[in-house]
Motif scaffolding. Sequence first.
Motif, PDB file in Angstrom:
ATOM      1  N   SER A 212     -18.121  12.151 -45.130  1.00  0.00           N
ATOM      2  CA  SER A 212     -18.805  12.571 -43.911  1.00  0.00           C
ATOM      3  C   SER A 212     -20.082  12.177 -43.785  1.00  0.00           C
ATOM      4  O   SER A 212     -20.579  12.407 -42.667  1.00  0.00           O
ATOM      5  CB  SER A 212     -18.481  13.978 -43.792  1.00  0.00           C
ATOM      6  OG  SER A 212     -19.062  14.644 -45.239  1.00  0.00           O
TER       7      SER A 212
ATOM      8  N   ASN B 226     -12.315  10.835 -42.979  1.00  0.00           N
ATOM      9  CA  ASN B 226     -13.221  11.714 -42.446  1.00  0.00           C
ATOM     10  C   ASN B 226     -12.592  12.015 -41.087  1.00  0.00           C
ATOM     11  O   ASN B 226     -13.067  11.084 -39.882  1.00  0.00           O
ATOM     12  CB  ASN B 226     -14.516  11.271 -42.435  1.00  0.00           C
ATOM     13  CG  ASN B 226     -15.504  12.030 -41.575  1.00  0.00           C
ATOM     14  OD1 ASN B 226     -16.294  11.519 -40.678  1.00  0.00           O
ATOM     15  ND2 ASN B 226     -15.493  13.177 -41.811  1.00  0.00           N
TER      16      ASN B 226
ATOM     17  N   HIS C  89     -16.420  23.840 -41.012  1.00  0.00           N
ATOM     18  CA  HIS C  89     -16.699  22.506 -41.652  1.00  0.00           C
ATOM     19  C   HIS C  89     -18.351  22.338 -42.018  1.00  0.00           C
ATOM     20  O   HIS C  89     -18.978  23.333 -41.618  1.00  0.00           O
ATOM     21  CB  HIS C  89     -16.791  21.384 -40.508  1.00  0.00           C
ATOM     22  CG  HIS C  89     -15.316  21.203 -40.066  1.00  0.00           C
ATOM     23  ND1 HIS C  89     -14.962  20.459 -38.704  1.00  0.00           N
ATOM     24  CD2 HIS C  89     -13.905  21.458 -40.798  1.00  0.00           C
ATOM     25  CE1 HIS C  89     -13.669  20.448 -38.732  1.00  0.00           C
ATOM     26  NE2 HIS C  89     -13.265  20.830 -39.978  1.00  0.00           N
ATOM     27  N   ASP C  90     -18.596  21.613 -42.800  1.00  0.00           N
ATOM     28  CA  ASP C  90     -19.959  21.199 -43.377  1.00  0.00           C
ATOM     29  C   ASP C  90     -20.753  20.361 -42.679  1.00  0.00           C
ATOM     30  O   ASP C  90     -22.048  20.421 -42.816  1.00  0.00           O
ATOM     31  CB  ASP C  90     -19.846  21.142 -44.937  1.00  0.00           C
ATOM     32  CG  ASP C  90     -19.003  21.753 -45.727  1.00  0.00           C
ATOM     33  OD1 ASP C  90     -17.875  21.671 -46.106  1.00  0.00           O
ATOM     34  OD2 ASP C  90     -19.589  23.128 -46.075  1.00  0.00           O
TER      35      ASP C  90
ATOM     36  N   SER D 237     -17.809  18.138 -35.231  1.00  0.00           N
ATOM     37  CA  SER D 237     -17.949  18.400 -36.792  1.00  0.00           C
ATOM     38  C   SER D 237     -16.850  18.047 -37.619  1.00  0.00           C
ATOM     39  O   SER D 237     -15.971  17.357 -36.884  1.00  0.00           O
ATOM     40  CB  SER D 237     -17.906  20.181 -36.660  1.00  0.00           C
ATOM     41  OG  SER D 237     -16.678  20.367 -36.851  1.00  0.00           O
ATOM     42  N   SER D 238     -16.931  17.846 -38.945  1.00  0.00           N
ATOM     43  CA  SER D 238     -16.171  17.374 -39.795  1.00  0.00           C
ATOM     44  C   SER D 238     -16.240  18.287 -41.170  1.00  0.00           C
ATOM     45  O   SER D 238     -17.154  18.663 -41.359  1.00  0.00           O
ATOM     46  CB  SER D 238     -16.164  15.869 -40.015  1.00  0.00           C
ATOM     47  OG  SER D 238     -17.330  15.582 -40.868  1.00  0.00           O
ATOM     48  N   PRO D 239     -15.182  18.362 -41.707  1.00  0.00           N
ATOM     49  CA  PRO D 239     -15.087  18.749 -43.239  1.00  0.00           C
ATOM     50  C   PRO D 239     -15.980  17.831 -43.974  1.00  0.00           C
ATOM     51  O   PRO D 239     -15.804  16.388 -43.765  1.00  0.00           O
ATOM     52  CB  PRO D 239     -13.863  18.874 -43.425  1.00  0.00           C
ATOM     53  CG  PRO D 239     -12.898  17.942 -42.685  1.00  0.00           C
ATOM     54  CD  PRO D 239     -13.753  17.725 -41.544  1.00  0.00           C
TER      55      PRO D 239
ATOM     56  N   ASN E  78     -25.454  18.143 -42.651  1.00  0.00           N
ATOM     57  CA  ASN E  78     -24.581  18.600 -43.441  1.00  0.00           C
ATOM     58  C   ASN E  78     -25.165  19.974 -44.306  1.00  0.00           C
ATOM     59  O   ASN E  78     -26.255  19.801 -45.137  1.00  0.00           O
ATOM     60  CB  ASN E  78     -24.576  17.626 -44.688  1.00  0.00           C
ATOM     61  CG  ASN E  78     -23.337  17.702 -45.589  1.00  0.00           C
ATOM     62  OD1 ASN E  78     -22.918  18.841 -45.714  1.00  0.00           O
ATOM     63  ND2 ASN E  78     -22.891  16.902 -46.258  1.00  0.00           N
TER      64      ASN E  78
END
Lengths: 111, 114
Positions: free
Chosen positions: A95, B101, B29-30, B93-95, B50
């Motif tokens: 990410s 991803n 999500h982070d 957003s994403s984890p 993040n």
Amino acid sequence: DAKTTQPPSMDCAEGRAANLPCNHSTISGNEYVYWYRQIHSQGPQYIIHGLKNNETNEMASLIITEDRKSSTLILPHATLRDTAVYYCIVRVGGSNYKLTFGKGTLLTVNP
Amino acid sequence: DTAVSQTPKYLVTQMGNDKSIKCEQNLGHDTMYWYKQDSKKFLKIMFSYNNKELIINETVPNRFSPKSPDKAHLNLHINSLELGDSAVYFCASSPLSATGNTIYFGEGSWLTVV
């Protein structure tokens, strides 16, 4: 991130399979192939991604050639609601790495 | 429930004004992002956070300042708005993941500077 090449537009008849090609001849061994789509006036939507093996989910199938230099996104039974811009993106997993969107392919599903 | 929500959806403002776009995600999500889509439909990343820490900061004018009060929120503040700032701004957003991803995008905020 490796660059991708997609046709600017494609047409598909409703109910038929839509096969969207993507060339990524400079892809590195640790780069994934991602597919997103953007329906008009909406945010991009994740479809599927893969590294080496073919992948399938409820939305689509992703076929990656053995040399990983190209891939095909398959929508098995296209509907009018699948009309959208489809983006093929290659990038390193994780990410902390950005997704870089190109121009994509405008898929028009016709009745 | 909307996973990634951003407000306002539409914003028309005059040059020189200061405005903010808010973003919230309820996915746990982070990582959160801001993307900009211009009139030519190119979608470009602006920022990535993040756990409230700035990770990606593309070549964006200093007039754009993201603020992340907690990991569920990433707001975008724009000072001294210019005509060229007119665009659609997408929050996402994403984890946290070391491999694949999946990024979830909001519905966009249409900013028009007149």
